[in-house]
Design a protein around this motif. Structure first.
Motif, mmCIF file in Angstrom:
data_model
loop_
_atom_site.group_PDB
_atom_site.id
_atom_site.type_symbol
_atom_site.label_atom_id
_atom_site.label_comp_id
_atom_site.label_asym_id
_atom_site.label_seq_id
_atom_site.Cartn_x
_atom_site.Cartn_y
_atom_site.Cartn_z
ATOM 1 N N MET A 114 0.835 -1.188 0.000
ATOM 2 C CA MET A 114 0.000 0.000 0.000
ATOM 3 C C MET A 114 0.877 1.248 0.000
ATOM 4 S SD MET A 114 -2.978 -1.152 2.652
ATOM 5 C CE MET A 114 -3.949 0.279 2.376
ATOM 6 N N LYS A 115 0.478 2.227 -0.757
ATOM 7 C CA LYS A 115 1.248 3.462 -0.857
ATOM 8 C C LYS A 115 0.900 4.397 0.300
ATOM 9 C CE LYS A 115 1.601 3.246 -5.841
ATOM 10 N NZ LYS A 115 1.305 3.882 -7.109
ATOM 11 N N THR A 116 1.903 5.124 0.741
ATOM 12 C CA THR A 116 1.731 6.042 1.863
ATOM 13 C C THR A 116 0.675 7.097 1.563
ATOM 14 O OG1 THR A 116 4.036 5.703 2.470
ATOM 15 C CG2 THR A 116 2.944 7.612 3.417
ATOM 16 N N LYS A 117 0.682 7.626 0.348
ATOM 17 C CA LYS A 117 -0.300 8.668 0.009
ATOM 18 C C LYS A 117 -1.731 8.129 0.098
ATOM 19 C CE LYS A 117 -0.014 8.175 -5.006
ATOM 20 N NZ LYS A 117 -1.166 7.433 -5.337
ATOM 21 N N ASN A 118 -1.928 6.883 -0.274
ATOM 22 C CA ASN A 118 -3.257 6.288 -0.157
ATOM 23 C C ASN A 118 -3.654 6.128 1.306
ATOM 24 O OD1 ASN A 118 -3.398 6.170 -2.909
ATOM 25 N ND2 ASN A 118 -2.971 3.994 -3.061
ATOM 26 N N LEU A 119 -2.706 5.713 2.138
ATOM 27 C CA LEU A 119 -2.989 5.588 3.572
ATOM 28 C C LEU A 119 -3.332 6.943 4.183
ATOM 29 C CD1 LEU A 119 -0.253 3.027 4.666
ATOM 30 C CD2 LEU A 119 -2.715 2.630 4.477
ATOM 31 N N VAL A 120 -2.636 7.984 3.753
ATOM 32 C CA VAL A 120 -2.914 9.325 4.261
ATOM 33 C C VAL A 120 -4.308 9.776 3.842
ATOM 34 C CG1 VAL A 120 -2.224 11.763 4.093
ATOM 35 C CG2 VAL A 120 -0.495 9.989 4.415
ATOM 36 N N ILE A 121 -4.657 9.542 2.596
ATOM 37 C CA ILE A 121 -5.993 9.906 2.108
ATOM 38 C C ILE A 121 -7.067 9.177 2.911
ATOM 39 C CG2 ILE A 121 -7.589 9.651 0.153
ATOM 40 C CD1 ILE A 121 -5.098 10.103 -1.677
ATOM 41 N N LEU A 122 -6.889 7.884 3.104
ATOM 42 C CA LEU A 122 -7.867 7.095 3.856
ATOM 43 C C LEU A 122 -7.940 7.546 5.307
ATOM 44 C CD1 LEU A 122 -7.179 3.539 2.381
ATOM 45 C CD2 LEU A 122 -9.003 5.143 1.769
ATOM 46 N N PHE B 294 -17.188 5.469 1.865
ATOM 47 C CA PHE B 294 -17.499 5.267 0.453
ATOM 48 C C PHE B 294 -16.577 6.105 -0.429
ATOM 49 C CE2 PHE B 294 -22.146 4.364 1.778
ATOM 50 C CZ PHE B 294 -21.803 3.076 2.155
ATOM 51 N N LEU B 295 -16.321 7.345 -0.033
ATOM 52 C CA LEU B 295 -15.421 8.194 -0.807
ATOM 53 C C LEU B 295 -14.011 7.600 -0.822
ATOM 54 C CD1 LEU B 295 -15.207 10.754 -2.494
ATOM 55 C CD2 LEU B 295 -14.750 12.019 -0.388
ATOM 56 N N GLY B 296 -13.575 7.059 0.305
ATOM 57 C CA GLY B 296 -12.269 6.404 0.371
ATOM 58 C C GLY B 296 -12.180 5.208 -0.563
ATOM 59 N N ILE B 297 -13.258 4.432 -0.628
ATOM 60 C CA ILE B 297 -13.275 3.266 -1.513
ATOM 61 C C ILE B 297 -13.245 3.708 -2.978
ATOM 62 C CG2 ILE B 297 -14.674 1.303 -2.296
ATOM 63 C CD1 ILE B 297 -15.597 1.053 0.687
ATOM 64 N N ILE B 298 -13.960 4.783 -3.291
ATOM 65 C CA ILE B 298 -13.966 5.283 -4.666
ATOM 66 C C ILE B 298 -12.594 5.842 -5.044
ATOM 67 C CG2 ILE B 298 -14.918 7.093 -6.158
ATOM 68 C CD1 ILE B 298 -17.612 6.664 -4.675
ATOM 69 N N LEU B 299 -11.956 6.524 -4.113
ATOM 70 C CA LEU B 299 -10.658 7.138 -4.406
ATOM 71 C C LEU B 299 -9.530 6.114 -4.480
ATOM 72 C CD1 LEU B 299 -10.767 10.286 -2.102
ATOM 73 C CD2 LEU B 299 -11.106 10.193 -4.581
ATOM 74 N N VAL B 300 -9.599 5.072 -3.651
ATOM 75 C CA VAL B 300 -8.544 4.062 -3.599
ATOM 76 C C VAL B 300 -9.192 2.676 -3.707
ATOM 77 C CG1 VAL B 300 -6.516 3.264 -2.337
ATOM 78 C CG2 VAL B 300 -7.301 5.601 -2.018
ATOM 79 N N PRO B 301 -9.621 2.307 -4.916
ATOM 80 C CA PRO B 301 -10.352 1.049 -5.091
ATOM 81 C C PRO B 301 -9.433 -0.171 -5.200
ATOM 82 C CG PRO B 301 -10.268 2.219 -7.162
ATOM 83 C CD PRO B 301 -9.575 3.085 -6.152
ATOM 84 N N GLU B 302 -8.802 -0.498 -4.098
ATOM 85 C CA GLU B 302 -7.932 -1.670 -4.031
ATOM 86 C C GLU B 302 -8.414 -2.538 -2.877
ATOM 87 O OE1 GLU B 302 -4.277 0.309 -3.218
ATOM 88 O OE2 GLU B 302 -4.045 1.056 -5.261
ATOM 89 N N GLY B 303 -8.342 -3.840 -3.035
ATOM 90 C CA GLY B 303 -8.842 -4.771 -2.033
ATOM 91 C C GLY B 303 -8.321 -4.518 -0.627
ATOM 92 N N LYS B 304 -7.000 -4.333 -0.485
ATOM 93 C CA LYS B 304 -6.409 -4.098 0.834
ATOM 94 C C LYS B 304 -6.931 -2.803 1.449
ATOM 95 C CE LYS B 304 -1.974 -6.155 -0.360
ATOM 96 N NZ LYS B 304 -0.540 -5.859 -0.547
ATOM 97 N N SER B 305 -7.026 -1.775 0.628
ATOM 98 C CA SER B 305 -7.500 -0.481 1.112
ATOM 99 C C SER B 305 -8.956 -0.550 1.529
ATOM 100 C CB SER B 305 -7.322 0.587 0.029
ATOM 101 O OG SER B 305 -5.967 0.737 -0.291
ATOM 102 N N VAL B 306 -9.749 -1.290 0.783
ATOM 103 C CA VAL B 306 -11.163 -1.435 1.108
ATOM 104 C C VAL B 306 -11.328 -2.159 2.455
ATOM 105 C CG1 VAL B 306 -13.322 -2.559 0.405
ATOM 106 C CG2 VAL B 306 -11.938 -1.341 -1.280
#
Length: 175
Positions: A1-9, A39-51
């Protein structure tokens, strides 16, 4: 997982906690504004681990801020189940519908699923403080309307931020 995605979430989860905390309690149930952020997080980062991460984190945070009697475990169950169903529906629907329409429809459907799963699991695990239909109409139906309006407002903002900052995403945002 990318750090920027974790920050967004993490930012979305934090905003969701604030919305969930300030929402008033109606007849023992609080419309769940944290769902819109999930839901916005899932739309922005639609990856299984992130979800999965977003489902677990929002479930725990909702459990910590719930006003529902003994609603901690039902909150965790509800967010994990809802995040996975929402993700599956998103993967299918994003191919056929405009992004804003996709976000709005899925937010309404996702909130309906979440409310049903929450009340159903609460009924089975801890009991309900009132009739299912009354709690559904007082808590879930207003949450559907509020979450959908929040998504219609926030989605274009998120879309604009992503385009301006050149953050790469496999989401519907970039399409």
């Amino acid at each position: 997982m990318k750090t920027k995605n974790l920050v967004i979430l993490a930012l979305l989860a934090g905003i969701g906690v604030v919305l969930h905390s300030v929402m008033p309690n109606f007849l023992g149930i609080k419309p769940d504004m944290m769902l819109a952020m999930m839901f916005l997080g899932i739309i922005l980062v639609p990856e299984g681990k992130s979800v999965m991460l977003m489902g677990i984190v929002t479930g725990v945070l909702s459990a910590l801020t719930t006003g529902f009697p003994n609603g901690q475990i039902p909150n965790i169950i509800d967010k994990i189940v809802t995040s996975l169903i929402f993700f599956g529906l998103f993967l299918v629907l994003r191919k056929f519908v405009k992004p804003i329409v996709c976000a709005a429809i899925l937010t309404a459907v996702g909130t309906l699923i979440s409310g049903t799963v929450f009340l159903g699991s609460a009924l089975l695990l801890v009991g309900l403080p009132g009739p299912f239909a009354a709690l559904f109409s007082v808590g879930v139906l207003p949450a559907i309307a509020l979450n959908t309006v929040i998504m219609i407002i926030l989605f274009p903002v998120a879309q604009s931020i992503f385009k301006r900052s050149k953050i790469s995403s496999t989401s519907v945002i970039q399409k």
